[in-house]
Motif scaffolding. Sequence first.
Motif, short mmCIF file in Angstrom:
data_model
loop_
_atom_site.label_atom_id
_atom_site.label_comp_id
_atom_site.label_asym_id
_atom_site.label_seq_id
_atom_site.Cartn_x
_atom_site.Cartn_y
_atom_site.Cartn_z
N PRO A 44 34.62 32.71 37.59
CA PRO A 44 34.01 32.28 36.33
C PRO A 44 32.97 33.29 35.85
N GLY A 45 33.07 33.63 34.58
CA GLY A 45 32.18 34.63 34.01
C GLY A 45 32.70 36.04 34.09
N GLY A 46 33.73 36.26 34.91
CA GLY A 46 34.29 37.60 35.05
C GLY A 46 35.22 37.94 33.91
N THR A 47 35.46 39.22 33.68
CA THR A 47 36.29 39.65 32.55
C THR A 47 37.75 39.30 32.74
N GLY A 48 38.14 38.95 33.96
CA GLY A 48 39.53 38.57 34.21
C GLY A 48 39.70 37.08 34.45
N PHE A 49 38.65 36.31 34.21
CA PHE A 49 38.71 34.88 34.52
C PHE A 49 39.76 34.15 33.70
N ARG A 50 40.05 34.64 32.49
CA ARG A 50 41.01 33.95 31.63
C ARG A 50 42.41 33.89 32.25
N VAL A 51 42.71 34.77 33.23
CA VAL A 51 44.03 34.73 33.88
C VAL A 51 43.94 34.25 35.32
N ALA A 52 42.76 33.76 35.73
CA ALA A 52 42.59 33.32 37.12
C ALA A 52 43.55 32.19 37.47
N ASN A 53 43.86 31.35 36.49
CA ASN A 53 44.77 30.23 36.75
C ASN A 53 46.19 30.69 37.02
N LEU A 54 46.52 31.92 36.65
CA LEU A 54 47.86 32.46 36.90
C LEU A 54 48.00 33.06 38.29
N LEU A 55 46.88 33.31 38.95
CA LEU A 55 46.88 33.98 40.24
C LEU A 55 46.71 32.96 41.36
N LYS A 56 47.61 32.98 42.32
CA LYS A 56 47.61 32.04 43.43
C LYS A 56 47.32 32.72 44.76
N ARG A 57 46.72 33.87 44.71
CA ARG A 57 46.48 34.65 45.92
C ARG A 57 45.23 35.52 45.70
N PRO A 58 44.62 36.02 46.76
CA PRO A 58 43.49 36.94 46.60
C PRO A 58 43.92 38.20 45.84
N VAL A 59 43.19 38.52 44.79
CA VAL A 59 43.48 39.69 43.98
C VAL A 59 42.17 40.36 43.62
N ALA A 60 42.14 41.68 43.69
CA ALA A 60 40.99 42.46 43.22
C ALA A 60 41.44 43.30 42.05
N GLY A 61 40.56 43.51 41.10
CA GLY A 61 40.97 44.30 39.94
C GLY A 61 39.83 44.61 39.02
N LYS A 62 40.18 45.31 37.94
CA LYS A 62 39.17 45.66 36.94
C LYS A 62 39.84 45.81 35.59
N THR A 63 39.25 45.17 34.60
CA THR A 63 39.72 45.32 33.23
C THR A 63 39.07 46.55 32.61
N GLY A 64 39.65 47.00 31.51
CA GLY A 64 39.07 48.11 30.75
C GLY A 64 39.48 48.01 29.30
N THR A 65 38.54 48.14 28.41
CA THR A 65 38.85 48.03 26.98
C THR A 65 38.10 49.09 26.20
N THR A 66 38.82 49.81 25.36
CA THR A 66 38.21 50.71 24.39
C THR A 66 38.67 50.26 23.01
N ASN A 67 38.29 51.00 21.99
CA ASN A 67 38.72 50.62 20.64
C ASN A 67 40.23 50.68 20.48
N THR A 68 40.89 51.55 21.29
CA THR A 68 42.33 51.77 21.11
C THR A 68 43.17 51.37 22.31
#
Length: 678
Positions: A527-551
């Motif tokens: 909760p509060g993380g940039t990937g939380f919106r897809v947490a409900n799709l993940l059923k296992r331990p996952v590590a990751g990082k999002t990245g967003t630029t203008n393009t």
Amino acid sequence: MSKPGRWWKTVQKIAYLSFIGSAVVGISFVVFLFYLRSQALPAASILQTSEIVDSRGDLIDSMYAGQNRQVVAYDQISPYLTKATLAIEDHRFYDHVGFDFMGMARAAIVDFAHMSKLQGASTITQQLARNLYLSHERTWMRKLKEAVYTIQLEMQYSKQEILERYLNQIYYGHSAYGVQAAAEMYFHKNAKDLTLAESAMLAGIPKGPKYYSPYMNMTNAKARQKTVLQAMVNFDYITQQQADEAYQQPLDIKPQSGDKPSEAPYFRDYVIQQAAGKLNMTEDQLSESGVRIFTTLDLHAQKIAESVINKYVGSQGELQSALVAIDPRTGYIKAMVGGKNYSENQFNRVFATTRQPGSSFKPILYLAALEQKDLTPATMFKSEPTAFTYDNGRKTYMPSNFGNQYPNKDIDLREAISRSDNIYAVHTIMQIGADKVIDMARKLGITSSMKPLPSLALGTFPVSPFEMASSFGVIANQGVRVEPTAILKIEDSGGNLLYEAHPQEERVVDAADTYVLTNLMESVFDPGGTGFRVANLLKRPVAGKTGTTNTDAWMVGYTPELVSAVWVGYDRNRNISAVESHLASPIFAEFTEQALETVPPKIFPIPDGIVSVYIDPETGMLATTDCPSSKLEAFVKGTEPVEYCTVHGKSPMKGKPDSKDGKQENSWWTDLKRWWNE
């Protein structure tokens, strides 16, 4: 001398000269035969179709430039087909020495009677000599060479070997050369599995591939099949009853595939390029060499990747996406999608080095800091609008957080990663030095150009999705870099090994440092993380990082078994919308879960040198019972805090901490890890 005496002397002289002449001719012919026997036949370039298969041996693509051919051994050809071919082409094959003189005489009589060349008399050996070594021009020189090569073939090869070569060489229409390619094209089966009815149909095609092809004219094809079957009866290969039953048998002629698209076309192109380089061939030479390329691809995972990208990007106009997935333990590439529609655009965006990774680059920055021991999960920086000076104070860099939102307080590394705080990231690079970050990127396998500037912390220098997946794979593999691999081995048409992969492995980062970073990156989905919106799709331990630029939108993440990099954007660097910027994460999440559906969830392995302590998130110090909240944090041994929090109280913390509202807010696998650590 009387006239009868002179006549008799003349006869004797003629007989003597004839004998001498015959002996000379005979001896010369024997010498000529010995000469031919000692001479090697010309090198015959038999073009064969090359194949690319996935990790399970399933076909990805067959490659051929004009000729589709797969050479098979004699015992891999149906006996029905060999008999049908002999019956209709050369029933005296085992009785002649390359030339069927009885057949030639019979053909000459028929041609003379009709005053035209209606009958041919070429044997299978003659046809093979012509197909292998000569053109089809009608000149006396070509005929003479054909005769010579026919003799050599008969002298140097057994009848079975000649027949095997012929059946692998003959043309069956629609770019199919040889019985294996023909059997697969017309009936979707191997040549060894052909029935009598199918064999008779195929054996009749070479006389006129266009006229007798079942694709072109089934009536002609059936008539020719009947002719072949009757010939087999005439020469006692089968009975009349067998012929009649075979003729009546329905044939399951497969639809003509035409230009059927390859499986995993972007990966296929990459493999062809790699294989051509490893074998020192051009791509055309590779496609015609009959090699079999065994790859690391998992077609099941590949189809999932293509499906998920189509689901989220397929109908989004010019919006594009790329995905590459690698097993971090082996370096094997398991899936590769270079764009949403190969038929429209063959550019493989997996290797495009024109895209800024944005915040997805930050784990590389933080790994460099963890390695230098200049940063720990308890390190605090204040996140507020900040102007950073560099180049000896001559320049200023003022980054901003997304939406200009700032906590305006000290935050630790977990919160910085989870919420993708830019101010914390620049504080980090200013503390350790940009050169250290570039050094870490190089160790992880990133080769794209970078400059030692503060903005490097925010992923402003372009890298490819392939580089991002490869570098995150090192983190997932506890600091061991395994060279990314697409080709396992290459064999020639005879099964001889031409190339075999031996991926290089090298420890480039300490396992404890990578584990601490992995543990922190799991918070991206909390909760509060940039990937939380897809947490409900993940059923296992996952590590990751999002990245967003203008393009660009990125999601790079991993489990112990699979690391994937997903990019979404436009080819012409057009700005992406707010909705489009969130598409990379669900693509990653759905692909990861579906690709690993049969793999039980696993926690990330904890290496030696890790200690876990409770800390106060406000101060970064050891938590006490008086701290309003506390959390268990993993550290590299020797870097954990040693002083207790003095802000909230001095009583040492014992037991398991709760959140502020008294409820556990972590996921079940976080609880499991805590139990494991305890």
